[in-house]
Design an enzyme around this catalytic site. Structure first.
Site: not given
Ligand SMILES: [Mg+2]
Length: 266
Positions: A8, A10, A213
């Site tokens: 991922d 961000d 995240d």
């Molecule tokens: Mg993310």
């Protein structure tokens, strides 16, 4: 056995607030030196991901807009791609989602027929997007160049709208500030599956690692062999309810560095 890292962006490889990769750059370079592909798998568009690929010198395939499409640099795999694909610029593209023109059309219809008043990226200037997102102007321009989804900024997303979307084989993914309207078929897990099949077709058995995240990374993490979750600001981990996904210490890029270390040392 060759290894592949699915990542991922961000809040994982990039700092959640500043979108900076300063903290993860050294680990990226180590993985590159070891010949480990770093495959971005994110909600970001092709243009946004190309910016980070260019800045970090990453030349591996990438998965855009929440699993809507896989972009593979032409000639990356020596064997012919055994899936429907087409060529755009220097990429072979496998599409899972729907083109943005179709999605915008459905959103326009929904606004007209259901009398809704939400605002989309396509209604806004880059300055407005910048104001809403906190992205700088250039990043906002990149964020607006979406090919497989549309972002709704605010307004009355209601059940009627969601039904209208689902009738047209679209879905809405809620974000912290926005909703992303996207094909019901778009699926990060499906995209990761296809791409890993291509790596296996080329290299034989591969070991896949994944790092994210948030709940938005769940499908990707469920699909890889070795999934990891980094901490979010406040040192919390997202609640994914899957015991096979391992929590690592470290917020965003700090956790990402740990995962790259685990990969290199395993
Ligand atoms: Mg993310």
């Amino acid at each position: 056995m060759r290894k592949v890292l699915l990542s991922d962006l961000d809040g994982t490889l990039l700092d959640l607030k500043s979108y900076s990769f300063a903290q993860s750059e050294a680990s990226v370079n180590e993985l590159k030196e070891e010949g480990v592909p770093i495959v971005f798998c994110s909600s970001k568009s092709r243009v946004e991901q190309e910016f980070y690929r260019g800045a970090l010198g990453i030349e591996d395939p990438f998965i855009v807009e929440n699993g809507s499409a896989i972009f593979i640099p032409r000639g990356y795999f020596s064997k012919k791609i055994p899936f429907n694909s087409y060529v755009i610029d220097d990429f072979e593209v496998i599409t899972i989602g729907k083109p943005v023109g179709f999605i915008r059309d459905i959103i326009h219809q929904a606004r007209t027929y259901l009398g809704l008043s939400f605002t989309c990226y396509f209604d806004l200037s880059a300055e407005d997007v910048s104001m809403y997102t906190g992205l700088d102007l250039r990043s906002s321009r990149r964020a607006m160049q979406r090919e497989f989804s549309e972002t709704i900024l605010k307004g009355d997303v209601n059940d009627g709208f969601l039904d209208f979307l689902s009738h047209n084989k679209l879905k809405s993914i809620p974000g912290s500030k926005f909703q992303t309207i996207i094909s019901s078929n778009a699926d990060k897990g499906k995209a990761v599956d296809i791409l890993l099949a291509l790596y296996e077709n080329e290299w034989g058995e591969v070991k896949s690692y994944g790092v994210g995240d948030s709940v938005n990374d769940f499908e990707m993490l469920q699909t890889v062999d070795d999934p990891y979750l980094v901490q979010r600001p406040g040192s919390q981990w997202a609640e994914l309810g899957d015991v096979t996904i391992k929590n690592v210490q470290g917020i965003g890029p700090a956790g990402w560095n740990k995962v790259s270390r685990i990969l290199l040392e395993s």
